[in-house]
Design a protein around this motif. Structure first.
Motif, PDB file in Angstrom:
ATOM      1  N   ASP A 155     -15.700   3.639  10.365  1.00 46.05           N
ATOM      2  CA  ASP A 155     -15.186   2.766  11.426  1.00 46.05           C
ATOM      3  C   ASP A 155     -15.170   1.305  10.982  1.00 46.05           C
ATOM      4  O   ASP A 155     -14.255   0.550  11.340  1.00 46.05           O
ATOM      5  N   MET A 156     -16.169   0.891  10.224  1.00 46.99           N
ATOM      6  CA  MET A 156     -16.185  -0.483   9.724  1.00 46.99           C
ATOM      7  C   MET A 156     -15.031  -0.715   8.760  1.00 46.99           C
ATOM      8  O   MET A 156     -14.411  -1.789   8.759  1.00 46.99           O
ATOM      9  N   MET A 157     -14.711   0.283   7.931  1.00 46.49           N
ATOM     10  CA  MET A 157     -13.584   0.137   7.008  1.00 46.49           C
ATOM     11  C   MET A 157     -12.261   0.104   7.768  1.00 46.49           C
ATOM     12  O   MET A 157     -11.348  -0.650   7.409  1.00 46.49           O
ATOM     13  N   LEU A 158     -12.153   0.900   8.835  1.00 48.78           N
ATOM     14  CA  LEU A 158     -10.930   0.900   9.627  1.00 48.78           C
ATOM     15  C   LEU A 158     -10.747  -0.394  10.402  1.00 48.78           C
ATOM     16  O   LEU A 158      -9.622  -0.787  10.714  1.00 48.78           O
ATOM     17  N   ALA A 159     -11.856  -1.064  10.718  1.00 48.01           N
ATOM     18  CA  ALA A 159     -11.768  -2.304  11.485  1.00 48.01           C
ATOM     19  C   ALA A 159     -11.164  -3.438  10.677  1.00 48.01           C
ATOM     20  O   ALA A 159     -10.637  -4.400  11.245  1.00 48.01           O
ATOM     21  N   LEU A 160     -11.224  -3.352   9.347  1.00 49.78           N
ATOM     22  CA  LEU A 160     -10.680  -4.396   8.488  1.00 49.78           C
ATOM     23  C   LEU A 160      -9.188  -4.165   8.246  1.00 49.78           C
ATOM     24  O   LEU A 160      -8.759  -3.029   8.054  1.00 49.78           O
ATOM     25  N   PRO A 161      -8.385  -5.212   8.268  1.00 52.84           N
ATOM     26  CA  PRO A 161      -6.962  -5.059   7.903  1.00 52.84           C
ATOM     27  C   PRO A 161      -6.846  -4.464   6.500  1.00 52.84           C
ATOM     28  O   PRO A 161      -7.553  -4.881   5.578  1.00 52.84           O
ATOM     29  N   LEU A 163      -4.601  -4.551   4.067  1.00 53.98           N
ATOM     30  CA  LEU A 163      -4.217  -5.411   2.948  1.00 53.98           C
ATOM     31  C   LEU A 163      -5.349  -6.369   2.582  1.00 53.98           C
ATOM     32  O   LEU A 163      -5.596  -6.630   1.398  1.00 53.98           O
ATOM     33  N   LEU A 164      -6.059  -6.886   3.580  1.00 50.99           N
ATOM     34  CA  LEU A 164      -7.185  -7.783   3.310  1.00 50.99           C
ATOM     35  C   LEU A 164      -8.283  -7.058   2.546  1.00 50.99           C
ATOM     36  O   LEU A 164      -8.871  -7.611   1.597  1.00 50.99           O
ATOM     37  N   LEU A 165      -8.555  -5.825   2.936  1.00 51.35           N
ATOM     38  CA  LEU A 165      -9.562  -5.036   2.230  1.00 51.35           C
ATOM     39  C   LEU A 165      -9.135  -4.768   0.794  1.00 51.35           C
ATOM     40  O   LEU A 165      -9.938  -4.882  -0.146  1.00 51.35           O
ATOM     41  N   ALA A 166      -7.862  -4.426   0.599  1.00 46.52           N
ATOM     42  CA  ALA A 166      -7.366  -4.155  -0.755  1.00 46.52           C
ATOM     43  C   ALA A 166      -7.423  -5.404  -1.628  1.00 46.52           C
ATOM     44  O   ALA A 166      -7.819  -5.335  -2.795  1.00 46.52           O
ATOM     45  N   ILE A 182      -7.400   1.608  -7.556  1.00 49.77           N
ATOM     46  CA  ILE A 182      -8.678   1.764  -6.856  1.00 49.77           C
ATOM     47  C   ILE A 182      -8.644   1.051  -5.509  1.00 49.77           C
ATOM     48  O   ILE A 182      -9.081   1.599  -4.488  1.00 49.77           O
ATOM     49  N   ALA A 183      -8.128  -0.170  -5.496  1.00 54.32           N
ATOM     50  CA  ALA A 183      -8.106  -0.953  -4.262  1.00 54.32           C
ATOM     51  C   ALA A 183      -7.276  -0.269  -3.182  1.00 54.32           C
ATOM     52  O   ALA A 183      -7.715  -0.133  -2.032  1.00 54.32           O
TER      53      ALA A 183
END
Length: 317
Positions: A155-161, A163-166, A182-183
């Protein structure tokens, strides 16, 4: 995040919902619907052309994609570029390289990044989702605790946009083609994990599961031999849709300078980044790779949406 998770949960319900319908099996009926779907035919045709060009591109490219054969004819500082002509069907770039050759060869690298990134997301996400769904299906306090921990991370990973996470992951790992894979793959992990877990939970209430329990089949065997394999349908559909997203995000990372450090090697995102400086004088340098990215992503999206509709019982006649 609610909209994203709602779509994932809805897709996870499709397989379980189709178990109650009679007639042909899920995949036979889905294949029949796909064959009569114009959207699926168009999407599959686009993908087929893209894959063929990616495979044979280096052999049919008229020139070397890195050779500056016409460097003396192009003067970017003076705004002098060469457009389409007999020897160069799509013109030349700012270094005198053949645009058509670079597009054809660049298709392979774009496909490679998209497929590998999706495989990373699919493999790791399915592993996490399968463990979480199996732990919750098997019951017990330990299973609920394990599921809670894994899903909070997801859920924490889904909360981040995405493209920003990548971009954050790519910036940490450094500039390389492997970094992009990988990203983009890590961004896909939470989607596959939540989808497989939801599908397994939806399958848990199916008639065949209740019948197996009534016959005394061990719960572990039901989960691993029946629930898990029957829950992979929506995940396969999502993999098709994820390929479109992976291609776009990989191109975005390359555009930001986080992709292949060798700028001479053709890749559609890199070509788009190089063309932005000369957009006023030679807009087609940016249009060609942009169209390649858009049309390819559209093909995977159309096929994925057609597969989703084929599996949806509410859309069946």
């Amino acid at each position: 995040m609610s909209t994203k998770t709602d779509k994932i949960d809805r897709l996870a319900e499709l397989t379980a919902a189709t178990e109650t319908s009679g007639g042909a099996s899920l995949w036979v009926e889905a294949l029949r619907r796909l064959r009569s779907s114009k959207m699926a035919i168009i999407g599959a045709s686009i993908i087929a052309v893209f894959v063929v060009l990616a495979v044979i591109g280096p052999w049919i490219a008229p020139y070397s994609p890195t050779a500056q054969l016409w460097r003396g004819e192009v003067f970017p500082n003076q705004g002098l570029f060469i457009g389409p002509r007999a020897d160069n069907w799509l013109g030349l770039d700012h270094l005198g390289r053949d645009e058509m050759s670079r597009l054809l060869v660049g298709a392979r690298q774009t496909l490679l990044v998209g497929v590998v990134a999706t495989l990373i997301g699919f493999t790791v996400g399915a592993l996490i989702g399968g463990v979480s769904g199996a732990a919750l299906s098997l019951g017990g306090a330990w299973g609920r605790r394990l599921d809670a921990v894994l899903m909070r991370v997801i859920d924490m990973m889904l909360a981040l946009p995405s493209l920003l996470l990548a971009v954050s992951i790519a910036a940490i790992l450094g500039q390389s083609l492997t970094t992009v894979m990988i990203a983009v793959g890590v961004v896909q992990i939470p989607i596959f994990a939540r989808l497989l877990r939801g599908s397994m939970l939806a399958q848990g209430g199916s008639d065949y599961v209740l019948a197996a329990r009534a016959l005394g089949v061990r719960r572990r065997r039901i989960v691993m031999a029946h629930v898990l394999p029957n829950s992979l349908g929506p995940v396969i559909v999502q993999a098709t849709l994820a390929l479109a997203t992976a291609i776009i995000e990989a191109a975005a990372l390359s555009f930001l300078g986080l992709g292949n450090p060798d700028a001479a090697q053709p890749e559609w995102g890199v070509m788009l980044a190089q063309a932005q400086r000369f957009f006023d004088q030679a807009p087609m340098m940016a249009v060609y790779p942009a169209l390649g990215i858009i049309i390819t992503a559209l093909g995977f999206t159309l096929l994925g949406e057609a597969m989703r509709e084929a599996l949806d019982p509410k859309l069946r006649s």
